[in-house]
Motif scaffolding. Structure first.
Motif, PDB file in Angstrom:
ATOM      1  N   THR A  23       0.825  -1.219   0.000  1.00  0.00           N
ATOM      2  CA  THR A  23       0.000   0.000   0.000  1.00  0.00           C
ATOM      3  C   THR A  23       0.854   1.262   0.000  1.00  0.00           C
ATOM      4  O   THR A  23       0.332   2.370   0.090  1.00  0.00           O
ATOM      5  N   SER A  46      -9.399  -1.748  -9.145  1.00  0.00           N
ATOM      6  CA  SER A  46      -8.545  -2.120  -8.014  1.00  0.00           C
ATOM      7  C   SER A  46      -7.132  -2.374  -8.496  1.00  0.00           C
ATOM      8  O   SER A  46      -6.871  -2.499  -9.699  1.00  0.00           O
ATOM      9  N   ASN A  88      -5.568  -4.094   5.661  1.00  0.00           N
ATOM     10  CA  ASN A  88      -5.375  -4.529   4.265  1.00  0.00           C
ATOM     11  C   ASN A  88      -6.545  -5.358   3.758  1.00  0.00           C
ATOM     12  O   ASN A  88      -6.999  -5.176   2.633  1.00  0.00           O
ATOM     13  N   TRP A 104       1.222   4.682  -2.757  1.00  0.00           N
ATOM     14  CA  TRP A 104      -0.095   4.442  -3.355  1.00  0.00           C
ATOM     15  C   TRP A 104      -0.549   5.701  -4.053  1.00  0.00           C
ATOM     16  O   TRP A 104      -0.472   6.799  -3.472  1.00  0.00           O
ATOM     17  N   ARG A 119     -10.876   2.567  -0.268  1.00  0.00           N
ATOM     18  CA  ARG A 119     -11.921   1.761  -0.903  1.00  0.00           C
ATOM     19  C   ARG A 119     -13.227   2.542  -0.955  1.00  0.00           C
ATOM     20  O   ARG A 119     -13.401   3.538  -0.240  1.00  0.00           O
ATOM     21  N   LYS A 129     -12.515  -2.479  -3.389  1.00  0.00           N
ATOM     22  CA  LYS A 129     -11.382  -2.274  -2.463  1.00  0.00           C
ATOM     23  C   LYS A 129     -10.107  -1.856  -3.187  1.00  0.00           C
ATOM     24  O   LYS A 129      -9.937  -2.123  -4.381  1.00  0.00           O
ATOM     25  N   SER A 130      -9.204  -1.269  -2.440  1.00  0.00           N
ATOM     26  CA  SER A 130      -7.839  -0.959  -2.906  1.00  0.00           C
ATOM     27  C   SER A 130      -7.871  -0.322  -4.302  1.00  0.00           C
ATOM     28  O   SER A 130      -7.298  -0.832  -5.264  1.00  0.00           O
TER      29      SER A 130
END
Ligand SMILES: Nc1nc2c(c(=O)[nH]1)N[C@H]1C(S)=C(S)[C@@H](COP(=O)(O)O)O[C@H]1N2
Ligand SMILES: [Mo]
Length: 325
Positions: free
Chosen positions: A109, A181, A227, A112, A234, A247-248
């Motif tokens: 992450t 994602s 995580n 990012w 998200r 998510k992510s």
């Protein structure tokens, strides 16, 4: 074999459930979060590299201050944090509910960034800390209802997606929003198999994306996002089935035409674009009329739009929700 368990924040550092509940009562009395939160917010920083420490500090700076908190799940009890972090759908780590907790430490992450592209006046790729800078975080308690007919009540921390989109000036042609994602098969073991078409892709209509209930979440339970729950950022769309809450997120693209999504591509008979929680429209293989609240025995009735009908029903006025499922 020893199982590695995320979060890297040891359970001992995590605010105990009773303390958390107590803190919530304090918050209702408009007091600041105080010592209990300061303690947990400081701990994760020690495990992080400088870049992520920077945004974590942005986050914990806000967390330790006065964070506006609202329950949009009435008086319903919060789901145990342990369940919320060990019973997950995050197919990038495998299809079992237990996989994300075991393998999510592989998610990188830091650094990012999120790109904001397409029909916007100000496109670009932005470091997470720049996205967070200037966003007022708030805590909102929302129900999350999975298409598999279970549900949870979660205290999310985030900011409205609309705030971010407005900053980038959507053009008049921006009618839908596409989210993607992270794609990193070296670290995300689920992506080495074709469970769905990777990367995970979701979409919203622009008015859904701009709706004040639609949140970009960066934390939960007073801490930064674990995580397995979609760190570091998200989507949370509380009136839709959980799979829309991607998510992510690494990319947000505004487009003119209704996009497809990973789930529509996978099985268009089972997954529609709207995916609004609707007890009257069943999944082809099971009923959606009732749900199991994680942590409870028995089942409860599923509410139209997951209980957010007063806020969102007007978005779908005149639409046949059997057809637009
Ligand atoms: N990238 C990605 N996002 C995803 C998923 C996924 O597999 N990959 N699963 C979805 C589904 S089906 C649900 S129910 C929720 C679960 O969120 P939670 O694990 O934080 O409860 O995440 C959604 N977002
Ligand atoms: Mo889900």
């Amino acid at each position: 074999m020893a199982r590695y368990r995320y979060p890297a924040i040891p359970e001992s550092e995590v605010t105990p459930r009773e303390l958390f509940a107590q803190r919530r009562r304090f918050l209702k009395g408009t007091l600041t979060r105080g010592a209990a939160l300061g303690m947990v917010a400081a701990a994760p920083g020690l495990l992080l590299s400088p870049t992520s420490r920077a945004w974590t500090e942005t986050l914990s700076g806000q967390l330790s201050g006065e964070l506006p908190s609202r329950s949009l799940a009435g008086e319903e009890a919060l789901t145990d944090r342990k369940d919320v972090t060990t019973y997950n759908n995050f197919y990038e780590f495998g299809t079992r509910k237990s996989d994300p907790e075991v393998y999510a430490h592989k998610l990188v992450t830091d650094p990012w960034s999120v790109s904001i592209e397409g029909e916007v006046g100000k496109p670009g790729s932005f470091a997470l800390e720049d996205i967070l800078a200037g966003q007022a975080l708030e805590e909102r308690i929302y129900r999350l209802r999975c298409v598999e007919a279970w549900s949870m009540v979660i205290p999310w921390i985030g900011f409205p997606l609309a705030e971010l989109l407005k900053r980038h000036e959507p053009t008049s042609r921006a009618r839908y929003v596409v989210f993607e994602s992270i794609f990193d098969p070296d670290n995300l073991r689920g992506q080495r198999r074709s469970i769905i078409e990777w990367p995970y892709r979701e979409g919203l209509r622009i008015d859904e994306a701009m709706h004040p209930l639609t949140l970009l979440a960066v934390g939960m339970y007073g801490e930064r996002m674990p995580n397995q729950n979609g760190a570091p950022i998200r989507l949370v769309v509380p009136w839709k089935y959980g799979f829309k809450s991607i998510k992510s997120v690494v990319s947000i693209r505004l487009v003119e035409e209704m996009p497809t999504t990973s789930w529509i591509d996978q099985n268009p008979d089972e997954y529609g674009f709207y995916a609004n929680v609707n007890p009257a429209v069943d999944h082809p293989r099971w009923s959606q009329a009732r749900e199991r609240r994680i942590g409870e025995s028995g089942r409860r009735d599923t509410l139209m739009f997951n209980g957010y009908a007063d806020e969102v029903a007007e978005l779908y006025a005149g639409m046949d929700l059997n057809q637009h499922f």
